[in-house]
Design an enzyme around this catalytic site. Structure first.
Site, PDB file in Angstrom:
ATOM      1  N   PHE A 122      21.376 -13.683 -21.072  1.00 43.52           N
ATOM      2  CA  PHE A 122      21.270 -13.840 -19.628  1.00 43.52           C
ATOM      3  C   PHE A 122      22.302 -14.880 -19.181  1.00 43.52           C
ATOM      4  O   PHE A 122      22.424 -15.934 -19.806  1.00 43.52           O
ATOM      5  CB  PHE A 122      19.856 -14.306 -19.274  1.00 43.52           C
ATOM      6  CG  PHE A 122      19.548 -14.277 -17.818  1.00 43.52           C
ATOM      7  CD1 PHE A 122      19.257 -13.080 -17.176  1.00 43.52           C
ATOM      8  CD2 PHE A 122      19.548 -15.442 -17.073  1.00 43.52           C
ATOM      9  CE1 PHE A 122      18.960 -13.047 -15.822  1.00 43.52           C
ATOM     10  CE2 PHE A 122      19.262 -15.421 -15.716  1.00 43.52           C
ATOM     11  CZ  PHE A 122      18.970 -14.220 -15.087  1.00 43.52           C
ATOM     12  N   ASP A 170      15.432 -17.708 -26.776  1.00 45.15           N
ATOM     13  CA  ASP A 170      14.904 -17.569 -25.423  1.00 45.15           C
ATOM     14  C   ASP A 170      13.928 -16.392 -25.424  1.00 45.15           C
ATOM     15  O   ASP A 170      14.303 -15.266 -25.780  1.00 45.15           O
ATOM     16  CB  ASP A 170      16.063 -17.333 -24.442  1.00 45.15           C
ATOM     17  CG  ASP A 170      15.600 -17.394 -23.000  1.00 45.15           C
ATOM     18  OD1 ASP A 170      14.467 -16.957 -22.725  1.00 45.15           O
ATOM     19  OD2 ASP A 170      16.378 -17.869 -22.148  1.00 45.15           O
ATOM     20  N   TYR A 195       6.763 -16.755 -15.236  1.00 38.92           N
ATOM     21  CA  TYR A 195       6.578 -15.934 -14.027  1.00 38.92           C
ATOM     22  C   TYR A 195       6.848 -14.459 -14.277  1.00 38.92           C
ATOM     23  O   TYR A 195       6.595 -13.632 -13.413  1.00 38.92           O
ATOM     24  CB  TYR A 195       7.467 -16.435 -12.873  1.00 38.92           C
ATOM     25  CG  TYR A 195       8.928 -16.605 -13.227  1.00 38.92           C
ATOM     26  CD1 TYR A 195       9.792 -15.523 -13.232  1.00 38.92           C
ATOM     27  CD2 TYR A 195       9.439 -17.859 -13.575  1.00 38.92           C
ATOM     28  CE1 TYR A 195      11.124 -15.675 -13.588  1.00 38.92           C
ATOM     29  CE2 TYR A 195      10.763 -18.024 -13.928  1.00 38.92           C
ATOM     30  CZ  TYR A 195      11.604 -16.939 -13.928  1.00 38.92           C
ATOM     31  OH  TYR A 195      12.918 -17.096 -14.280  1.00 38.92           O
ATOM     32  N   LYS A 196       7.376 -14.104 -15.466  1.00 44.78           N
ATOM     33  CA  LYS A 196       7.635 -12.691 -15.769  1.00 44.78           C
ATOM     34  C   LYS A 196       6.351 -12.075 -16.335  1.00 44.78           C
ATOM     35  O   LYS A 196       5.391 -11.922 -15.596  1.00 44.78           O
ATOM     36  CB  LYS A 196       8.834 -12.575 -16.707  1.00 44.78           C
ATOM     37  CG  LYS A 196      10.141 -13.003 -16.003  1.00 44.78           C
ATOM     38  CD  LYS A 196      11.350 -13.058 -16.919  1.00 44.78           C
ATOM     39  CE  LYS A 196      12.592 -13.440 -16.123  1.00 44.78           C
ATOM     40  NZ  LYS A 196      13.685 -13.951 -16.965  1.00 44.78           N
ATOM     41  N   ARG A 205      16.085  -0.488 -14.340  1.00 46.50           N
ATOM     42  CA  ARG A 205      15.220  -1.105 -15.344  1.00 46.50           C
ATOM     43  C   ARG A 205      13.748  -1.005 -14.941  1.00 46.50           C
ATOM     44  O   ARG A 205      13.395  -1.286 -13.793  1.00 46.50           O
ATOM     45  CB  ARG A 205      15.635  -2.575 -15.472  1.00 46.50           C
ATOM     46  CG  ARG A 205      14.910  -3.349 -16.530  1.00 46.50           C
ATOM     47  CD  ARG A 205      15.441  -4.759 -16.621  1.00 46.50           C
ATOM     48  NE  ARG A 205      14.863  -5.621 -15.584  1.00 46.50           N
ATOM     49  CZ  ARG A 205      14.956  -6.937 -15.576  1.00 46.50           C
ATOM     50  NH1 ARG A 205      15.631  -7.557 -16.516  1.00 46.50           N
ATOM     51  NH2 ARG A 205      14.405  -7.648 -14.623  1.00 46.50           N
TER      52      ARG A 205
HETATM   53  C1  LIG Z   1      14.734 -14.835 -16.232  1.00 42.89           C
HETATM   54  C2  LIG Z   1      15.635 -15.534 -17.180  1.00 42.89           C
HETATM   55  C3  LIG Z   1      16.151 -16.810 -16.879  1.00 42.89           C
HETATM   56  C4  LIG Z   1      15.884 -17.463 -15.559  1.00 42.89           C
HETATM   57  O1  LIG Z   1      15.916 -18.864 -15.637  1.00 42.89           O
HETATM   58  P1  LIG Z   1      15.228 -19.727 -14.491  1.00 42.89           P
HETATM   59  O2  LIG Z   1      15.693 -21.110 -14.716  1.00 42.89           O
HETATM   60  O3  LIG Z   1      13.743 -19.558 -14.635  1.00 42.89           O
HETATM   61  O4  LIG Z   1      15.671 -19.185 -13.167  1.00 42.89           O
HETATM   62  C5  LIG Z   1      16.922 -17.443 -17.845  1.00 42.89           C
HETATM   63  N1  LIG Z   1      17.192 -16.848 -19.040  1.00 42.89           N
HETATM   64  C6  LIG Z   1      16.721 -15.614 -19.347  1.00 42.89           C
HETATM   65  C7  LIG Z   1      17.026 -15.004 -20.665  1.00 42.89           C
HETATM   66  C8  LIG Z   1      15.951 -14.908 -18.420  1.00 42.89           C
HETATM   67  O5  LIG Z   1      15.518 -13.683 -18.691  1.00 42.89           O
END
Ligand SMILES: *Cc1c(COP(=O)(O)O)cnc(C)c1O
Length: 397
Positions: free
Chosen positions: A113, A184, A209-210, A356
């Site tokens: 990400f 992660d 939150y996911k 997705r």
């Molecule tokens: C959703 C996601 C994020 C988002 O990070 P936030 O700091 O919560 O906005 C970061 N890394 C990955 C791999 C994600 O899927």
């Protein structure tokens, strides 16, 4: 066997919506409004500052960490909540780099990400001194792990395709060359079974939150392997990670174990919301969840592929190599997704061409999958997406 009809009844799901986006933002558990409401009126309203002791606010980041730990194979006392995932990536990466001071390479992949890569770039900018972020294609990661690598930083499940890395194998390979791992779990926690302790992962981070349904802005989490917990250097050395925050010492001394990964004041209202979501998770067995998720994904792939030849599967076909989402490629994927959302099938679009769909057994069942397949089939075969209003890009896709 986990009763997924019972878990589904514990969410508020709007009429006419099939929500295949719990992988971006989980839906609202019914209990949240009352639970947060009482935290506002009874705790904040009546207890004021004494809530930190009387209502146990200060202990929430650890207590929630223990409940979440069960879902990711972490023993009690090794997970703490706080901050956002991007911040936790930075914190874990900085601590991991400090453990391998003679090396300069962070190895990641092009499926990671962007925020994770951006945080690494920012950290490298701060450190100077020859640090380098090396990104390779996801399938080339194993071969790229050599003795120049300080830290292997990967997201286990690819946010676009759902491709899942082999955490245990890659961690073992990293350890064999003396590297440290940061995993992660953004698309892992609450989505697939994971055994952090068994895989001997060093650090792990994720969001709530996911799949975990903690609500927009819910805090992130960090795991530090017990063998590192009392020696890891917390780069973001805030007062609540201090050994004695209320001694107000002028210099920093890290707290015991995972406590040192706390930074500042925890978001109590968000944590109360997450607490209500965790009440649902307490009734879930992760092996049941994974088996059900795989069955839902397989049913969806078979249904879509049978009726929509224009959609190309972007996710691995082998369920063992896939997380809890299914993605398809389609050149007009953005417009197609807007047309689906207009008909109540909510997924999301990831540039350049990925549609997705997340599958979350807590509130999605086989009937939902069949209903979604029927709507997707109609939208795709009639080209209902081919209208100007579906091609206007919103700020959040
Ligand atoms: C959703 C996601 C994020 C988002 O990070 P936030 O700091 O919560 O906005 C970061 N890394 C990955 C791999 C994600 O899927």
């Amino acid at each position: 066997m986990t009763d997924f009809a019972a878990t589904k009844a514990r969410f508020i799901l709007p009429d006419g919506v099939i929500y295949l986006d719990g992988n971006s933002l989980g839906p609202l558990p019914r209990a949240v409004a009352d639970h947060v409401g009482s935290a506002i009126t009874d705790e904040w309203g009546q207890m004021l500052i004494t809530g930190w002791n009387k209502a146990g606010w200060m202990a929430l980041p650890r207590a929630l960490g223990d409940r979440l730990g069960r879902l990711i194979g972490a023993g009690e006392g090794h997970v703490v909540l706080g901050d956002t995932l991007s911040v936790k990536v930075y914190q874990a990466l900085a601590s991991a780099l400090a453990m391998v001071p003679d090396r300069r390479v962070i190895l990641s992949d092009t499926g990671n990400f962007p925020s994770d890569l951006y945080m690494a770039e920012g950290l490298i900018g701060m450190l100077g001194d020859g640090y380098e972020l090396r990104t390779v294609a996801p399938e080339d990661v194993a071969d790229a792990i050599d003795d120049t690598v300080a830290v292997l930083m990967l997201t286990e499940v690819d946010y676009r395709t759902g491709r899942k890395h082999d955490m245990a194998a890659l961690t073992a390979r990293a350890h064999a060359v003396g590297a440290v791992t940061v995993w992660d779990l953004a698309h892992t926690a609450g989505a697939v079974e994971v055994d952090l302790a068994g895989a001997r992962a060093d650090f792990a981070v994720g969001c709530t939150y996911k799949y975990l349904n903690g609500g927009p802005g819910a805090p992130a989490f960090i795991y530090v392997a017990p063998r590192h917990a009392d020696t890891a250097v917390p780069a973001l050395s805030g007062w609540l990670g201090h050994d004695a925050p209320f001694a107000f010492d002028l210099s920093y001394r890290p707290g015991a174990g995972i406590e040192r990964m706390r930074i500042g004041t925890p978001p109590i209202l968000q944590m109360r919301a997450l607490e209500a979501a965790m009440d649902i998770w307490d009734s879930v067995d992760m092996a049941d969840l994974r088996a059900t998720s795989v069955a839902l994904c397989e049913r969806f792939i078979a249904g879509v592929e049978a009726a929509c030849p224009m959609l190309e599967l972007a996710s691995p076909r082998d369920a063992a190599r896939r997380g809890s989402q299914v993605s398809f490629r389609f050149d007009d994927g953005y417009a197609a997704m807007q047309a689906l959302i207009a008909r109540g099938v909510i997924g999301d679009f990831r540039a350049p061409d990925i549609m997705r769909f997340g599958f979350t057994p807590l509130f999605i069942d086989a009937g939902d999958v069949d209903a979604a397949v029927a709507i997707i089939t109609d939208v795709m075969t009639t080209r209902a997406w081919d209208r100007p209003e579906y091609k206007v890009r919103a700020a959040v896709t």
